[in-house]
Design a protein around this motif. Structure first.
Motif, PDB file in Angstrom:
ATOM      1  N   ALA A  39      14.560  11.592   8.069  1.00  0.00           N
ATOM      2  CA  ALA A  39      14.474  10.405   8.911  1.00  0.00           C
ATOM      3  C   ALA A  39      13.023  10.122   9.312  1.00  0.00           C
ATOM      4  CB  ALA A  39      15.339  10.585  10.153  1.00  0.00           C
ATOM      5  N   VAL A  40      12.246  11.204   9.493  1.00  0.00           N
ATOM      6  CA  VAL A  40      10.826  11.028   9.838  1.00  0.00           C
ATOM      7  C   VAL A  40      10.113  10.286   8.729  1.00  0.00           C
ATOM      8  CG1 VAL A  40       8.696  12.223  10.414  1.00  0.00           C
ATOM      9  CG2 VAL A  40      10.870  13.117  11.214  1.00  0.00           C
ATOM     10  N   ALA A  41      10.479  10.654   7.473  1.00  0.00           N
ATOM     11  CA  ALA A  41       9.828  10.013   6.340  1.00  0.00           C
ATOM     12  C   ALA A  41      10.256   8.557   6.195  1.00  0.00           C
ATOM     13  CB  ALA A  41      10.144  10.773   5.066  1.00  0.00           C
ATOM     14  N   GLY A  42      11.420   8.258   6.714  1.00  0.00           N
ATOM     15  CA  GLY A  42      11.965   6.919   6.541  1.00  0.00           C
ATOM     16  C   GLY A  42      11.419   5.918   7.544  1.00  0.00           C
ATOM     17  N   LEU A  43      10.133   6.075   7.916  1.00  0.00           N
ATOM     18  CA  LEU A  43       9.536   5.149   8.869  1.00  0.00           C
ATOM     19  C   LEU A  43       9.496   3.743   8.276  1.00  0.00           C
ATOM     20  CD1 LEU A  43       6.578   7.304  10.099  1.00  0.00           C
ATOM     21  CD2 LEU A  43       8.370   6.390  11.531  1.00  0.00           C
ATOM     22  N   SER A  44       9.818   2.819   9.087  1.00  0.00           N
ATOM     23  CA  SER A  44       9.717   1.453   8.591  1.00  0.00           C
ATOM     24  C   SER A  44       8.273   0.987   8.699  1.00  0.00           C
ATOM     25  CB  SER A  44      10.605   0.530   9.417  1.00  0.00           C
ATOM     26  OG  SER A  44      10.046   0.368  10.688  1.00  0.00           O
ATOM     27  N   ALA A  45       7.940   0.023   7.870  1.00  0.00           N
ATOM     28  CA  ALA A  45       6.571  -0.462   7.828  1.00  0.00           C
ATOM     29  C   ALA A  45       6.396  -1.679   8.736  1.00  0.00           C
ATOM     30  CB  ALA A  45       6.175  -0.791   6.400  1.00  0.00           C
ATOM     31  N   GLY A  46       7.053  -1.636   9.844  1.00  0.00           N
ATOM     32  CA  GLY A  46       6.998  -2.788  10.740  1.00  0.00           C
ATOM     33  C   GLY A  46       5.635  -2.947  11.377  1.00  0.00           C
ATOM     34  N   ILE A  47       5.173  -4.156  11.455  1.00  0.00           N
ATOM     35  CA  ILE A  47       3.885  -4.413  12.079  1.00  0.00           C
ATOM     36  C   ILE A  47       4.139  -5.426  13.196  1.00  0.00           C
ATOM     37  CG2 ILE A  47       1.484  -4.479  11.378  1.00  0.00           C
ATOM     38  CD1 ILE A  47       2.743  -5.740   8.700  1.00  0.00           C
ATOM     39  N   ALA A  48       3.456  -5.222  14.296  1.00  0.00           N
ATOM     40  CA  ALA A  48       3.631  -6.127  15.422  1.00  0.00           C
ATOM     41  C   ALA A  48       3.206  -7.533  15.023  1.00  0.00           C
ATOM     42  CB  ALA A  48       2.807  -5.647  16.602  1.00  0.00           C
ATOM     43  N   ALA A  75       4.985   6.012  -0.702  1.00  0.00           N
ATOM     44  CA  ALA A  75       5.708   4.736  -0.781  1.00  0.00           C
ATOM     45  C   ALA A  75       5.499   3.930   0.490  1.00  0.00           C
ATOM     46  CB  ALA A  75       7.192   5.000  -1.019  1.00  0.00           C
ATOM     47  N   TRP A  76       5.523   4.621   1.622  1.00  0.00           N
ATOM     48  CA  TRP A  76       5.336   3.929   2.893  1.00  0.00           C
ATOM     49  C   TRP A  76       3.949   3.298   2.969  1.00  0.00           C
ATOM     50  CZ3 TRP A  76       2.092   5.128   7.187  1.00  0.00           C
ATOM     51  CH2 TRP A  76       2.318   4.296   8.295  1.00  0.00           C
ATOM     52  N   LEU A  77       2.918   4.070   2.529  1.00  0.00           N
ATOM     53  CA  LEU A  77       1.549   3.548   2.558  1.00  0.00           C
ATOM     54  C   LEU A  77       1.428   2.298   1.689  1.00  0.00           C
ATOM     55  CD1 LEU A  77      -0.788   6.663   2.401  1.00  0.00           C
ATOM     56  CD2 LEU A  77      -0.609   4.991   4.229  1.00  0.00           C
ATOM     57  N   ILE A  78       1.978   2.380   0.471  1.00  0.00           N
ATOM     58  CA  ILE A  78       1.873   1.249  -0.452  1.00  0.00           C
ATOM     59  C   ILE A  78       2.611   0.046   0.119  1.00  0.00           C
ATOM     60  CG2 ILE A  78       2.539   0.413  -2.731  1.00  0.00           C
ATOM     61  CD1 ILE A  78       2.018   3.222  -3.793  1.00  0.00           C
ATOM     62  N   ASP A  79       3.827   0.312   0.612  1.00  0.00           N
ATOM     63  CA  ASP A  79       4.650  -0.767   1.154  1.00  0.00           C
ATOM     64  C   ASP A  79       3.955  -1.436   2.329  1.00  0.00           C
ATOM     65  OD1 ASP A  79       7.172  -2.215   1.327  1.00  0.00           O
ATOM     66  OD2 ASP A  79       7.368  -1.194   3.254  1.00  0.00           O
ATOM     67  N   ASN A  80       3.375  -0.604   3.191  1.00  0.00           N
ATOM     68  CA  ASN A  80       2.659  -1.103   4.363  1.00  0.00           C
ATOM     69  C   ASN A  80       1.494  -1.997   3.944  1.00  0.00           C
ATOM     70  OD1 ASN A  80       1.864  -1.445   6.924  1.00  0.00           O
ATOM     71  ND2 ASN A  80       1.278   0.651   7.319  1.00  0.00           N
ATOM     72  N   THR A  81       0.727  -1.508   2.936  1.00  0.00           N
ATOM     73  CA  THR A  81      -0.418  -2.278   2.454  1.00  0.00           C
ATOM     74  C   THR A  81       0.027  -3.618   1.897  1.00  0.00           C
ATOM     75  OG1 THR A  81      -1.331  -0.156   1.812  1.00  0.00           O
ATOM     76  CG2 THR A  81      -2.466  -2.105   1.021  1.00  0.00           C
ATOM     77  N   VAL A  82       1.070  -3.580   1.053  1.00  0.00           N
ATOM     78  CA  VAL A  82       1.547  -4.813   0.434  1.00  0.00           C
ATOM     79  C   VAL A  82       2.004  -5.798   1.510  1.00  0.00           C
ATOM     80  CG1 VAL A  82       3.375  -5.766  -1.004  1.00  0.00           C
ATOM     81  CG2 VAL A  82       2.165  -3.729  -1.743  1.00  0.00           C
ATOM     82  N   GLN A  83       2.759  -5.281   2.492  1.00  0.00           N
ATOM     83  CA  GLN A  83       3.243  -6.170   3.558  1.00  0.00           C
ATOM     84  C   GLN A  83       2.101  -6.776   4.346  1.00  0.00           C
ATOM     85  OE1 GLN A  83       6.189  -5.275   6.320  1.00  0.00           O
ATOM     86  NE2 GLN A  83       7.623  -4.362   4.871  1.00  0.00           N
ATOM     87  N   ASN A  84       1.107  -5.925   4.688  1.00  0.00           N
ATOM     88  CA  ASN A  84      -0.023  -6.429   5.460  1.00  0.00           C
ATOM     89  C   ASN A  84      -0.798  -7.472   4.685  1.00  0.00           C
ATOM     90  OD1 ASN A  84      -0.155  -5.275   8.074  1.00  0.00           O
ATOM     91  ND2 ASN A  84      -0.441  -3.291   7.096  1.00  0.00           N
ATOM     92  N   LEU A  85      -0.988  -7.209   3.365  1.00  0.00           N
ATOM     93  CA  LEU A  85      -1.709  -8.174   2.543  1.00  0.00           C
ATOM     94  C   LEU A  85      -0.943  -9.482   2.487  1.00  0.00           C
ATOM     95  CD1 LEU A  85      -3.070  -6.086  -0.440  1.00  0.00           C
ATOM     96  CD2 LEU A  85      -4.369  -7.254   1.307  1.00  0.00           C
ATOM     97  N   ASN A  86       0.390  -9.364   2.365  1.00  0.00           N
ATOM     98  CA  ASN A  86       1.221 -10.570   2.328  1.00  0.00           C
ATOM     99  C   ASN A  86       1.071 -11.363   3.605  1.00  0.00           C
ATOM    100  OD1 ASN A  86       2.309 -10.633  -0.155  1.00  0.00           O
ATOM    101  ND2 ASN A  86       4.099  -9.380   0.367  1.00  0.00           N
ATOM    102  N   GLN A  87       1.077 -10.611   4.722  1.00  0.00           N
ATOM    103  CA  GLN A  87       1.000 -11.283   6.008  1.00  0.00           C
ATOM    104  C   GLN A  87      -0.328 -12.021   6.158  1.00  0.00           C
ATOM    105  OE1 GLN A  87       1.174  -8.982   9.669  1.00  0.00           O
ATOM    106  NE2 GLN A  87       3.189  -9.873  10.011  1.00  0.00           N
ATOM    107  N   LEU A  88      -1.398 -11.410   5.616  1.00  0.00           N
ATOM    108  CA  LEU A  88      -2.704 -12.068   5.682  1.00  0.00           C
ATOM    109  C   LEU A  88      -2.829 -13.154   4.623  1.00  0.00           C
ATOM    110  CD1 LEU A  88      -5.053  -8.995   6.180  1.00  0.00           C
ATOM    111  CD2 LEU A  88      -4.716 -10.860   7.773  1.00  0.00           C
ATOM    112  N   GLY A  89      -1.836 -13.200   3.718  1.00  0.00           N
ATOM    113  CA  GLY A  89      -1.903 -14.190   2.649  1.00  0.00           C
ATOM    114  C   GLY A  89      -2.910 -13.829   1.574  1.00  0.00           C
ATOM    115  N   LYS A  90      -3.221 -12.544   1.452  1.00  0.00           N
ATOM    116  CA  LYS A  90      -4.186 -12.134   0.432  1.00  0.00           C
ATOM    117  C   LYS A  90      -3.454 -11.519  -0.753  1.00  0.00           C
ATOM    118  CE  LYS A  90      -8.353 -11.196   3.039  1.00  0.00           C
ATOM    119  NZ  LYS A  90      -9.421 -10.220   3.266  1.00  0.00           N
ATOM    120  N   ASP A  91      -4.009 -11.715  -1.938  1.00  0.00           N
ATOM    121  CA  ASP A  91      -3.407 -11.078  -3.101  1.00  0.00           C
ATOM    122  C   ASP A  91      -4.287  -9.898  -3.508  1.00  0.00           C
ATOM    123  OD1 ASP A  91      -5.525 -12.561  -3.817  1.00  0.00           O
ATOM    124  OD2 ASP A  91      -4.717 -13.216  -5.738  1.00  0.00           O
ATOM    125  N   PHE A  92      -3.848  -9.215  -4.543  1.00  0.00           N
ATOM    126  CA  PHE A  92      -4.571  -8.022  -4.998  1.00  0.00           C
ATOM    127  C   PHE A  92      -4.922  -8.224  -6.451  1.00  0.00           C
ATOM    128  CE2 PHE A  92      -4.735  -3.727  -6.719  1.00  0.00           C
ATOM    129  CZ  PHE A  92      -5.534  -3.102  -5.787  1.00  0.00           C
TER     130      PHE A  92
END
Lengths: 338, 421
Positions: free
Chosen positions: A11-20, B41-58
């Motif tokens: 579950a720890v690994a399953g962090l969502s990538a939510g951003i404020a 996976a979380w890091l990549i997903d986070n980056t992609v989402q943030n880039l999307n939110q900023l409207g930037k492509d890669f």
């Protein structure tokens, strides 16, 4: 039985990538402080004094926005940024707005995902040289070593100018105005180039300003203005109209001295709307109706700020020139407040 | 019916994954793997989402756009009309150039200081101790900045070399028969020119000078010939016990052909002269480059000195005594007996010093030397706003450089390490 151990770890690994995704206005209000990106130190535009209090032409915009949004011009955290770090700082959310003599260009407005909300200083790139060099025109700089701040539009203009005039030069790359000043004074470069206003401000800080001249050529258009992140239009509107309010206040003769008097109501409906006596323009941007009143009281109108920080009575001694009101033959022209 | 020692197979239970030593290590590995992959996976997903939110492509298409800026130091031809990719290459070559020179100088300094620190001469060994402790205990950035400050403050401006028409004298004079002019921007040195040279082959990468190719080929030939002569001398020595004199033959073989070829090509030195604002004609070696090179070399040299000292001390004292007993003089003992054995201990930590020096060369930005960090990670990043792409690309390049150095040094290490038979 012990499966819960695994599930817990997974579950720890399953962090969502939510951003404020809260709006900048809400964030600033919740924080109670405006993070404003400014120059690391350019006398007249943004520089801290011995006590760490920032002042200057660009700083005044930060103060006006803080006054409009938070009701207190002192609630600003100044984040010094270099030419290299400024846009990253804005994009990453480290600062809410950038007020750091930055040129409004097409690619910065579109590709860099910034929104320039207006122009607070119409500038152009110039050259400064030592008087004893005997140079009177930038066209005589063939073969010179030129100090240039990296990450700026001036870097590209410089390349274009020398190419167009079929001259060669040796670029000496520097990171901040302070370093440029030091390199130029040490003789590491024959000429220092940046926006003409920046040159005047830099020269004013020299021990012997009379031994340096700014060459007459202005080689580019540099409309300098505050910028915000692309996408948060409400916040962009607030910064844009705070700047416009300062410019309009000068046009209508509203000063920090008479603003309280005028806020009681005047014959001029435009002033009444600006100061919130009539209508409720503030609510349309998510602020209260006294927002412009507070912004003007923070440091005065555009003309007052100009005169106090970089005007002809200051050591920097810049004339209004293009930065006069449109009624005075300048380019300052704000859309109507209605 | 069944005995207690021979219990029936109860079948697989889940708890065995933890409590059974047969499965436990596998469980731990699987869980770790899942966690690591989930993290990535979380890091990549986070980056992609943030880039999307900023409207930037890669994408890396910015590399093919016109760079538009000029670079102060360049080893290959470059103008502001070239692409960002070319600018990156210019920066990369600058990085490699200062790293290679820095590694070579640091090694020379390190070996000399390391050996001298073990000297029996009290003064010399103490001086070397002071050097090592001073230079390795102060951050390298400060050494680079100090080097630059010294170069800038102690030298005159280029126009100080201008002859004053009133007095007929210049404020500063050039060194070595008016051929070298140190200034606060660069040191102007003569460049080499061939009056009737062979020209150059134009490749898209860089023009290759045929003159230098020819000279290199002649040099390689001379070295090969010299080795033959020495080999012959060995054979004669082995057969007769008398070694024929070879030094004048070696000198003639190594120097003669190169001088003849250079003269045939019309070798001459192009002396720098002051024209307008700066020196032209010769080669201007920028102070930024010298400061960086010097700072990196003396700093890393101090570390290498300690590695060399450790390597020498690791060789048993009996080896020295045996060599002395055979009548070898101290410096022959060092070069023939001690150092070859010490190399086994020295080379592995030496690799990491070379890697450090190469990575530290990115401090070039502090003195305005345009290395990879200055071009790709500096101006290109700023002008295009492609932070993620530029930084990732830069990381990849530094990784490749480091792995290459490491690989090459490992090959060298295999040649000097103890041969086990």
């Amino acid at each position: 039985m012990k499966k819960s151990v695994f599930l817990g770890t997974l579950a720890v690994a399953g962090l969502s990538a939510g951003i404020a995704a809260a709006s900048t206005l809400d964030e600033v209000k919740a924080r109670g402080e405006l993070n404003c990106g400014v120059n690391t130190g350019l006398v007249g535009f943004a520089a801290p004094d011995a006590n760490g209090n920032w002042s200057g032409f660009d700083v005044a915009i930060c103060k006006a926005v803080a006054a409009a949004v938070l009701g207190d011009a002192s609630k600003v955290k100044y984040v010094p940024t270099t030419g290299q770090t400024r846009f990253t700082a804005l994009a990453s959310g480290e600062i809410d707005m950038l007020s750091r003599n930055s040129t409004w260009t097409f690619s910065r407005d579109t590709d860099l995902k910034l929104d320039f909300v207006g122009v607070n200083y119409y500038d152009g790139q110039g050259f400064m040289v030592r008087k004893d060099l005997g140079v009177t025109s930038a066209k005589e700089l063939d073969g010179a070593s030129v100090c240039i701040q990296t990450g700026t539009t001036t870097e590209l203009n410089l390349a274009d100018f020398f190419k167009a005039n079929n001259m060669s030069y040796q670029p000496i790359t520097i990171d901040s105005n302070a370093e440029g000043e030091q390199q130029y004074l040490a003789g590491a470069c024959d000429a220092y180039t940046t926006d003409a206003s920046g040159l005047a401000a830099t020269r004013a800080a020299f021990a012997d300003p009379e031994n340096h001249i700014i060459l007459p050529e202005i080689i580019s258009k540099e409309p300098l203005g505050p910028a915000v992140r692309h996408g948060d239009n409400q916040w962009g509107d607030i910064v844009r109209w705070t700047l416009n309010a300062l410019i309009a206040a000068e046009e209508y003769g509203v000063t920090s001295a008479n603003v309280d008097e005028l806020a009681k109501g005047t014959e001029n409906p435009e002033i009444n709307r600006l100061l919130g006596v009539e209508g409720d323009l503030g609510a349309m941007t998510g602020l209260d109706k006294d927002w412009a009143l507070r912004a003007i009281k923070a440091g005065g109108n555009y003309g007052e700020i100009f005169a106090a920080t970089i005007g002809e009575s200051t050591p920097i001694g810049l004339a209004r020139g293009l930065n006069a009101q449109w009624t005075q033959g300048g380019l300052l022209y704000t859309p109507p407040f209605r | 019916m069944t005995s207690a020692s021979d219990a029936p197979e109860p079948g697989f239970r889940l708890s065995q994954l933890i409590y059974d030593t047969r499965y436990r290590s596998l469980t731990i590995q699987v869980v770790t793997f899942i966690l690591v992959m989930a993290g990535v996976a979380w890091l990549i997903d986070n980056t992609v989402q943030n880039l999307n939110q900023l409207g930037k492509d890669f994408n890396f298409s910015f590399l093919t756009n016109r760079a538009g800026y000029d670079i102060g130091q360049q080893l290959i031809p470059y103008t502001n009309d070239n692409t960002h990719a070319r600018a990156m290459l210019v920066g990369l070559l600058n990085t490699l150039w200062v790293s290679v020179l820095g590694c070579a100088t640091a090694t020379v300094i390190g070996v000399v200081v390391g050996v001298l620190r073990l000297s029996n001469n009290w003064l010399v060994s103490r001086l070397m101790t002071v050097y090592v402790e001073t230079f390795r205990n102060i951050p390298v950035l400060l050494w680079i900045l100090v080097s630059l400050a010294l170069l800038t403050e102690l030298t005159p401006a280029p126009n100080a070399y201008k002859i004053n028409p009133a007095t007929g004298e210049a404020a500063a004079s050039m060194w070595l028969f008016d051929s070298i002019a140190p200034t606060n921007r660069y040191t102007a040195v003569p460049s080499i020119e061939f009056t009737h040279g062979l020209g150059a082959i134009d490749t898209p990468f860089a023009p290759i000078s045929l003159n230098f190719l020819l000279i290199a080929a002649v040099l390689i030939g001379s070295v090969w010939l010299n080795r033959r002569v020495r080999h012959h001398a060995h054979q004669v020595q082995d057969a007769t016990g008398v070694r024929p004199t070879t030094w004048w033959k070696s000198l003639l073989i190594l120097v003669g052909p190169v001088v003849v070829v250079a003269l045939a090509l019309g070798f001459r030195l192009n002396e720098p002269e002051l024209k307008g604002f700066n020196f032209v004609g010769g080669l201007n070696v920028s102070n930024a480059f010298v400061a960086l090179w010097l700072g990196l070399s003396i700093y890393t040299g101090a570390f290498i000195a300690e590695i060399v000292r450790a390597g020498i001390l690791a060789v048993s004292k009996g080896q020295t005594e045996a060599a002395f007993a055979l009548g070898l003089r101290p410096n022959r003992t060092m070069s023939l007996v001690i150092l070859p054995q010490a190399l086994r201990v020295i080379v592995p930590p030496l690799i990491s010093q070379f890697l450090n020096l190469t990575k530290n060369s990115s401090l070039a930005i502090a003195v305005g030397y345009m290395d990879l960090r200055g071009t790709l990670g500096g101006i290109t990043l700023n002008q295009t706003g492609r932070e993620l792409e530029a930084i990732l690309l830069m990381m990849l390049i530094y990784l490749l450089i480091s792995l290459t150095i490491s690989g090459l040094m490992n090959i060298y290490n295999n040649t000097v390490k103890l041969k086990e038979r």
